[in-house]
Design an enzyme around this catalytic site. Sequence first.
Site, PDB file in Angstrom:
ATOM      1  N   ARG A 127       0.711  -1.344  -0.018  1.00  0.00           N
ATOM      2  CA  ARG A 127      -0.059   0.035  -0.159  1.00  0.00           C
ATOM      3  C   ARG A 127       0.711   1.060   0.064  1.00  0.00           C
ATOM      4  O   ARG A 127       1.843   1.527   0.884  1.00  0.00           O
ATOM      5  CB  ARG A 127      -0.885  -0.100   1.109  1.00  0.00           C
ATOM      6  CG  ARG A 127      -2.216   0.776   1.103  1.00  0.00           C
ATOM      7  CD  ARG A 127      -3.020   1.150   2.183  1.00  0.00           C
ATOM      8  NE  ARG A 127      -1.930   1.833   3.191  1.00  0.00           N
ATOM      9  CZ  ARG A 127      -2.176   1.812   4.658  1.00  0.00           C
ATOM     10  NH1 ARG A 127      -2.964   0.548   5.084  1.00  0.00           N
ATOM     11  NH2 ARG A 127      -1.510   2.435   5.425  1.00  0.00           N
ATOM     12  N   GLU A 143       4.637   7.202   2.592  1.00  0.00           N
ATOM     13  CA  GLU A 143       5.513   6.009   2.745  1.00  0.00           C
ATOM     14  C   GLU A 143       5.023   4.908   1.910  1.00  0.00           C
ATOM     15  O   GLU A 143       3.768   5.121   1.395  1.00  0.00           O
ATOM     16  CB  GLU A 143       5.321   5.479   4.080  1.00  0.00           C
ATOM     17  CG  GLU A 143       4.042   5.068   4.614  1.00  0.00           C
ATOM     18  CD  GLU A 143       3.934   4.239   5.773  1.00  0.00           C
ATOM     19  OE1 GLU A 143       5.026   3.380   6.236  1.00  0.00           O
ATOM     20  OE2 GLU A 143       3.042   3.948   6.431  1.00  0.00           O
ATOM     21  N   ASN A 145       4.148   1.117   1.962  1.00  0.00           N
ATOM     22  CA  ASN A 145       4.292  -0.288   2.977  1.00  0.00           C
ATOM     23  C   ASN A 145       4.309  -1.558   2.118  1.00  0.00           C
ATOM     24  O   ASN A 145       3.488  -1.731   1.409  1.00  0.00           O
ATOM     25  CB  ASN A 145       2.750  -0.296   3.739  1.00  0.00           C
ATOM     26  CG  ASN A 145       2.798   0.995   4.616  1.00  0.00           C
ATOM     27  OD1 ASN A 145       3.289   1.081   5.692  1.00  0.00           O
ATOM     28  ND2 ASN A 145       1.823   1.940   4.184  1.00  0.00           N
ATOM     29  N   SER A 150      -3.131  -3.063   6.098  1.00  0.00           N
ATOM     30  CA  SER A 150      -4.470  -3.154   6.679  1.00  0.00           C
ATOM     31  C   SER A 150      -5.381  -2.159   6.083  1.00  0.00           C
ATOM     32  O   SER A 150      -5.217  -1.277   5.139  1.00  0.00           O
ATOM     33  CB  SER A 150      -4.483  -2.863   8.098  1.00  0.00           C
ATOM     34  OG  SER A 150      -3.904  -1.717   8.212  1.00  0.00           O
ATOM     35  N   LYS A 315      12.096   2.717   5.686  1.00  0.00           N
ATOM     36  CA  LYS A 315      11.856   4.150   5.352  1.00  0.00           C
ATOM     37  C   LYS A 315      12.963   4.779   4.829  1.00  0.00           C
ATOM     38  O   LYS A 315      13.370   5.616   4.121  1.00  0.00           O
ATOM     39  CB  LYS A 315      11.401   5.113   6.713  1.00  0.00           C
ATOM     40  CG  LYS A 315       9.856   5.069   6.463  1.00  0.00           C
ATOM     41  CD  LYS A 315       9.416   5.001   7.982  1.00  0.00           C
ATOM     42  CE  LYS A 315       7.770   4.861   7.736  1.00  0.00           C
ATOM     43  NZ  LYS A 315       7.179   3.771   8.446  1.00  0.00           N
ATOM     44  N   LYS A 373      11.595   9.985  11.069  1.00  0.00           N
ATOM     45  CA  LYS A 373      11.099   8.868  11.283  1.00  0.00           C
ATOM     46  C   LYS A 373      12.263   7.581  11.386  1.00  0.00           C
ATOM     47  O   LYS A 373      13.207   7.617  10.820  1.00  0.00           O
ATOM     48  CB  LYS A 373      10.022   8.373   9.716  1.00  0.00           C
ATOM     49  CG  LYS A 373       9.469   9.363   9.238  1.00  0.00           C
ATOM     50  CD  LYS A 373       8.499   8.766   8.333  1.00  0.00           C
ATOM     51  CE  LYS A 373       7.503   9.695   7.858  1.00  0.00           C
ATOM     52  NZ  LYS A 373       6.848   9.496   6.567  1.00  0.00           N
ATOM     53  N   GLU A 377       6.751   0.511  11.848  1.00  0.00           N
ATOM     54  CA  GLU A 377       5.637   0.379  11.219  1.00  0.00           C
ATOM     55  C   GLU A 377       4.347   0.781  11.991  1.00  0.00           C
ATOM     56  O   GLU A 377       4.728   0.257  13.448  1.00  0.00           O
ATOM     57  CB  GLU A 377       5.322  -0.713  10.349  1.00  0.00           C
ATOM     58  CG  GLU A 377       6.478  -0.923   9.177  1.00  0.00           C
ATOM     59  CD  GLU A 377       6.472   0.319   8.168  1.00  0.00           C
ATOM     60  OE1 GLU A 377       5.031   0.849   7.740  1.00  0.00           O
ATOM     61  OE2 GLU A 377       7.360   0.709   7.444  1.00  0.00           O
ATOM     62  N   GLY A 378       3.395   0.935  11.732  1.00  0.00           N
ATOM     63  CA  GLY A 378       2.218   0.877  12.700  1.00  0.00           C
ATOM     64  C   GLY A 378       1.662   2.100  13.180  1.00  0.00           C
ATOM     65  O   GLY A 378       0.816   2.014  13.983  1.00  0.00           O
ATOM     66  N   ARG A 458      -7.974   7.288   4.693  1.00  0.00           N
ATOM     67  CA  ARG A 458      -7.976   7.748   6.071  1.00  0.00           C
ATOM     68  C   ARG A 458      -8.078   9.017   6.337  1.00  0.00           C
ATOM     69  O   ARG A 458      -7.417   9.796   5.740  1.00  0.00           O
ATOM     70  CB  ARG A 458      -6.863   6.910   7.091  1.00  0.00           C
ATOM     71  CG  ARG A 458      -7.079   5.239   7.009  1.00  0.00           C
ATOM     72  CD  ARG A 458      -5.685   4.691   7.604  1.00  0.00           C
ATOM     73  NE  ARG A 458      -4.729   5.121   6.568  1.00  0.00           N
ATOM     74  CZ  ARG A 458      -3.431   5.195   6.989  1.00  0.00           C
ATOM     75  NH1 ARG A 458      -2.951   4.613   8.047  1.00  0.00           N
ATOM     76  NH2 ARG A 458      -2.398   5.598   6.298  1.00  0.00           N
TER      77      ARG A 458
HETATM   78  P1  ADP Z   1       3.842   4.393   9.939  1.00  0.00           P
HETATM   79  O1  ADP Z   1       4.686   3.278   8.885  1.00  0.00           O
HETATM   80  O2  ADP Z   1       3.905   4.185  11.147  1.00  0.00           O
HETATM   81  O3  ADP Z   1       2.575   4.363   9.137  1.00  0.00           O
HETATM   82  P2  ADP Z   1       4.227   6.873   8.376  1.00  0.00           P
HETATM   83  O4  ADP Z   1       5.277   7.297   7.546  1.00  0.00           O
HETATM   84  O5  ADP Z   1       3.036   6.562   7.848  1.00  0.00           O
HETATM   85  O6  ADP Z   1       4.706   5.950   9.438  1.00  0.00           O
HETATM   86  O7  ADP Z   1       3.887   8.111   9.484  1.00  0.00           O
HETATM   87  C1  ADP Z   1       2.885   8.038  10.003  1.00  0.00           C
HETATM   88  C2  ADP Z   1       1.788   9.123   9.978  1.00  0.00           C
HETATM   89  O8  ADP Z   1       2.611  10.478  10.094  1.00  0.00           O
HETATM   90  C3  ADP Z   1       1.454   9.209   8.501  1.00  0.00           C
HETATM   91  O9  ADP Z   1      -0.008   8.803   8.376  1.00  0.00           O
HETATM   92  C4  ADP Z   1       0.890  10.934   8.450  1.00  0.00           C
HETATM   93  O10 ADP Z   1      -0.198  11.315   9.089  1.00  0.00           O
HETATM   94  C5  ADP Z   1       2.246  11.520   9.282  1.00  0.00           C
HETATM   95  N1  ADP Z   1       3.172  11.798   8.272  1.00  0.00           N
HETATM   96  C6  ADP Z   1       4.375  10.892   7.879  1.00  0.00           C
HETATM   97  N2  ADP Z   1       5.056  11.625   6.849  1.00  0.00           N
HETATM   98  C7  ADP Z   1       4.594  12.694   7.005  1.00  0.00           C
HETATM   99  C8  ADP Z   1       5.154  13.750   5.846  1.00  0.00           C
HETATM  100  N3  ADP Z   1       5.987  13.804   5.132  1.00  0.00           N
HETATM  101  N4  ADP Z   1       4.300  14.987   5.954  1.00  0.00           N
HETATM  102  C9  ADP Z   1       3.065  15.194   6.804  1.00  0.00           C
HETATM  103  N5  ADP Z   1       2.700  13.936   7.383  1.00  0.00           N
HETATM  104  C10 ADP Z   1       3.252  12.794   7.790  1.00  0.00           C
HETATM  105 MG    MG Z   2       3.996   2.094   7.511  1.00  0.00          MG
HETATM  106 MG    MG Z   3       1.922   4.842   7.483  1.00  0.00          MG
END
Ligand code: ADP
Ligand code: MG
Ligand code: MG
Length: 482
Positions: A127, A143, A145, A150, A315, A373, A377-378, A458
């Site tokens: 995803r 990101e 995945n 899910s 990441k 970051k 994950e999660g 979401r």
């Molecule tokens: P995870 O693998 O834990 O889901 P993410 O990279 O998706 O990690 O980061 C979690 C959340 O943080 C995202 O769903 C988003 O809401 C916020 N986020 C992550 N990266 C960004 C970004 N570059 N700009 C704005 N919000 C972000």
């Molecule tokens: Mg993720």
């Molecule tokens: Mg995410």
Amino acid sequence: MFSESFRYPSLPDEYLKEYLLPEIYQWSLSNGLIMYPPDFKPESTSIAPTTVFPTTLPKESFNKAIDVQKDYNELYAKISQDQLGWLTSEAAELAKSDPDFTGKLWDTYLKASKIGIKQKLRLGLFRSDYLIDKSANEIKQVEFNTVSVSFGGLSTKVGELHQFLNQSGKYDVAKGLEYYKYVPVSDSDVKLAEGLAKAVDRYDSISGNACVLFVVQNGERNVFDQRILEYNLLKLHGIKSKRMTFDEIPELTKLGEDNRLLIKATNEEVAVVYFRSGYAPTDFKTDKDWDTRLYLETSYAIKAPDLLTQLSGAKKIQQLLTEEIYLRKFVKEDDIVKKLTSTFVNIYPLDNTSLGNEGKRLAFESPEKFVLKPQREGGGNNIYKEDIPKFLNSIDEGEWNAYVLMELIKPEETMHNIIIRGDEYFKEAIISELGIFGYILFDDDTIYNNEYAGWLLRSKFNSSNEGGVAAGFGCVDSVVLY
Ligand code: ADP
Ligand code: MG
Ligand code: MG
């Protein structure tokens, strides 16, 4: 363009409480748009966190995200095939700075390859997540995945809920919804099951009745999302599935001839091991769970995903791909390079390369533009804005390499919506993250199936940095396109 009222639907509170919410609760319980509550009681389910209205999205952005999905699938499959040894050398390096998790995954992979990985087929259920950047008015990737993605099941359900409310006239009272002619529904519930079925089909079963093993977490709240895929596997493909936690697997399975994975009680063969656990350190309670991960990796079952494919979703790999020399190792066509890079924002390492030095400078000089970051994950793991400098100062500089510094994407507040969480509801401005699913079945040198597999929207309050649904920040939503 649209009137303000279109973007900010409103309806009388009384109507919402007395009429619309009961409709939504009953539809959701009737149709399985549900989740276990935060205090997890197996006997009590409630509505999954959801919005009352679908959210408007520009058609162009939505279509672009779909259009680039197969290119992303192929890119990550090629990285995972590791013909150039690039992933393995990067993973080995990353393992050193994140011994607690990436290191364990890497170590388990090394052990597995020493023992021998006989099954060459691997299945990626992916995803790719995006926010729509306000200033560029373009999708930008949050990101990619590669493990345990899910909401493919519940995404379909929430689309169906909104479609039902729309078609049956339940939104008629709401002002500003005159454009809701058509609420599309994601087919991720069938497409992800189809991906699993393609892998089962290609698996050379000796018994002819091979099943799928869902590896799940203890106390999983999002069970129903997973079960939708199980039911579709059986209904649409005649394929049975089993569910086991890591600690149950040694008790309930065994290896047969050629390392084939068998269910002890029935001698059924497992064609595909589908991981909905194993993406976080807490999924491995003991070393025995890591041994179980190794056992599964070296079994003859197809893994969804195998360890290298899981590692490709780090990441750090996403960061490296923003450097064109790395991206070009895997993508030769200029137009595809262009398509992919148009979805990138700047991501910096915090190492001793010149880009890394730039990253370190930016982290301290303008942290308000960034999110930091770790390789996790999660949801709930990131460090935001002004918290970044003090966080970096609190850890050893030797550990900085385990983090990437990503430019914050600034999405528009898409609209006001009403978010339902359990028996509460909240009216606020929201921002929405679009996820596009894909599946890809491949071995070391061939890609057999590569498909787009539906979407997920979401939404979260603009006031929260993160949008994890199960983590308690966001909710599932659906789209209307304009
Ligand atoms: P995870 O693998 O834990 O889901 P993410 O990279 O998706 O990690 O980061 C979690 C959340 O943080 C995202 O769903 C988003 O809401 C916020 N986020 C992550 N990266 C960004 C970004 N570059 N700009 C704005 N919000 C972000
Ligand atoms: Mg993720
Ligand atoms: Mg995410």
